[in-house]
Enzyme design. Structure first.
Site, PDB file in Angstrom:
ATOM      1  N   CYS A 252       1.650   2.731  -1.375  1.00 29.45           N
ATOM      2  CA  CYS A 252       0.445   2.053  -0.875  1.00 29.45           C
ATOM      3  C   CYS A 252       0.344   0.609  -1.353  1.00 29.45           C
ATOM      4  O   CYS A 252      -0.187  -0.251  -0.642  1.00 29.45           O
ATOM      5  CB  CYS A 252      -0.815   2.829  -1.247  1.00 29.45           C
ATOM      6  SG  CYS A 252      -1.056   3.092  -3.015  1.00 29.45           S
TER       7      CYS A 252
ATOM      8  N   HIS B 102      -5.453   4.275  -5.037  1.00 29.21           N
ATOM      9  CA  HIS B 102      -4.958   3.853  -3.721  1.00 29.21           C
ATOM     10  C   HIS B 102      -5.252   2.368  -3.500  1.00 29.21           C
ATOM     11  O   HIS B 102      -6.303   1.860  -3.912  1.00 29.21           O
ATOM     12  CB  HIS B 102      -5.650   4.694  -2.648  1.00 29.21           C
ATOM     13  CG  HIS B 102      -5.164   4.441  -1.263  1.00 29.21           C
ATOM     14  ND1 HIS B 102      -3.829   4.489  -0.906  1.00 29.21           N
ATOM     15  CD2 HIS B 102      -5.843   4.135  -0.116  1.00 29.21           C
ATOM     16  CE1 HIS B 102      -3.708   4.230   0.383  1.00 29.21           C
ATOM     17  NE2 HIS B 102      -4.905   4.003   0.877  1.00 29.21           N
TER      18      HIS B 102
END
Length: 347
Positions: free
Chosen positions: A89, A165
Site C-alpha cells: 500500500c 494502511h
C-alpha cells in the site's frame, strides 16, 4: 489479496519514500513529513503534488461524511490501481500521486509502465504493479534485515496485530481525489481548482481521524513536493536578479531585505543537504544485517577468559536490582495513596 512476489513491509519515513521514488527513476520530487495541515505549513511546501496518509485499518469504512464522496468506476483521466499485493500500500500510494501528476517528470521506466497499463482495468493495473520487477525490487530494497521471528508478526501468536494502511490524496483535473487501492475505485471529493484542494483535504483527513477512540494517535501524514534544494536555488537566483537590478538603480547598499532572504535560503540549502546525507545513511543502515557482527563480538567475548559469562551475570544482577527498585517505588506510591498503575507505565 495475494502475496505475489513477497513484498515486504516498509517504514512510514520520508527518507524511505524519497529513496523509493528516486529508485524507480523519478527525479525532481521528494517526500516531507508534515505535522499540521494548516494553511501556513502547506504554503511553505508548495507546490504539493499529493498527500500520503497512514492510519490503522478498521476494515471497510463505516458510514461517514468522507465516504459519501462518489466512487468513479471508469474515468480515463484518473490512474487507479486496486491493491492485489500484501504490504504494497505504501508504494501504491506513492504511485497514485506520481502517475496522476501532470507536472512530475516520471523518467523512462515509470513512463513506459504508465503507457503500457493505462488502458487496463483497475484490478489488472494492480497485477501489473505486482509483476513489475523494477518496482518490486526497489520496494523490497527498503526491507529491514531481521533473521529473528518477531512475536508481533508471529502467526502462532494469539494477539491480534494492528494493521496499518496508506492512501493518497491528490488533485486531478481540478478535483480532489482520494486513491485507496482497497476500494473499488477513486473517490471524487468534488471541485478544488488550483491549490484550493489543500484547504479542502484538511477537514477530510480530520474527519477520518475523529472516527477513532481518543487514545489513538498512530497517524502519519507526508507530502510529495518539489525537490527542496532546487526550489531554494531557484528562489536564490530570482532574488539575486532582483538585487542586482535594485543595486544598479540605487547603489550597492540597497536591498538589505533581499540580501537577508538570500542568506536564509542558502542556510536552508545547507540544512537540506545535511538532511539528505542523514537519510542516505539511515537507508544504508536499514539494509545492513548486523547479526554477523554481533555474533563475532559475542564469540570474541566468549573466547576471552570468562568475560562473556561475567557480562551476563552483571546483566542479571542489574535486572534484579531494577526490579527490586520498582517494587519499592510501587510500595511507596501505594502508601502515599498514589496510583501504582502510573508507575507501571514507565517500568
Amino acid at each position: 489479496m495475494s502475496d505475489t512476489g513477497n513484498w515486504c513491509l516498509i517504514e512510514s519515513d520520508p527518507g524511505v519514500f524519497t529513496g523509493l521514488i528516486k529508485g524507480i527513476g523519478v527525479q525532481g520530487v521528494q517526500v516531507e513529513e508534515i505535522y499540521s495541515i494548516d494553511k501556513e505549513t502547506l504554503e511553505d511546501l508548495k507546490p504539493v503534488h499529493g498527500l500520503i496518509f497512514l492510519f490503522k485499518w478498521q476494515g471497510r469504512d463505516p458510514a461517514s461524511a468522507t465516504n459519501q464522496a462518489p466512487i468513479e468506476y471508469e474515468n480515463p483521466d484518473v490512474f487507479f490501481a486496486q491493491q492485489v499485493i500484501t504490504n504494497a500500500c505504501a508504494t501504491q500510494a506513492i504511485l497514485s500521486i506520481l502517475l496522476n501528476s501532470r507536472t512530475i517528470e516520471l523518467g523512462e521506466e515509470l513512463s513506459n509502465f504508465k503507457a503500457f497499463v493505462s488502458d487496463f482495468p483497475a484490478e489488472i493495473k494492480g497485477h501489473a504493479i505486482s509483476n513489475s520487477d523494477v518496482i518490486r525490487a526497489v520496494h523490497n530494497s527498503f526491507s529491514r534485515s531481521d533473521p529473528f521471528i518477531n512475536e508481533m508478526n508471529d502467526p502462532s501468536s494469539k494477539e491480534k496485530e494492528d494493521l496499518f494502511h496508506f492512501i493518497a490524496y491528490t488533485p486531478i483535473n481540478g478535483c480532489l481525489y482520494e486513491l485507496d487501492g482497497l476500494q473499488e475505485g477513486p473517490r471524487n471529493h468534488g471541485p478544488a481548482p488550483g491549490d484550493s484542494w489543500l484547504e479542502k483535504v484538511g477537514p477530510i483527513i480530520q474527519e477520518r481521524m475523529a472516527r477513532y477512540e481518543g487514545g489513538e494517535i498512530r497517524f502519519n501524514l507526508m507530502a510529495v513536493v518539489d525537490d527542496r534544494i532546487k526550489v531554494y536555488q531557484e528562489k536564490v537566483a530570482a532574488y539575486e536578479e532582483q538585487l542586482k537590478a535594485l543595486q544598479e538603480k540605487e547603489g550597492p547598499e540597497a536591498g538589505a531585505w533581499l540580501k537577508g532572504e538570500i542568506e536564509n535560503l542558502r542556510g536552508d540549502i545547507v540544512k537540506e543537504e545535511g538532511k539528505r546525507e542523514k537519510q542516505a545513511r539511515e537507508n544504508k543502515l536499514r539494509r545492513h544485517n548486523f547479526i554477523p557482527l554481533i555474533y563475532e563480538i559475542l564469540k570474541g567475548l566468549a573466547q576471552e577468559d570468562g568475560r562473556l559469562e561475567g557480562l551476563v551475570e552483571e546483566g542479571r544482577t542489574r535486572a534484579k536490582a531494577e526490579a527490586e527498585s520498582a517494587k519499592q517505588r510501587k510500595a511507596a506510591a501505594a502508601a502515599a495513596g498514589g496510583a501504582s498503575e502510573d508507575v507501571d507505565m514507565y517500568e
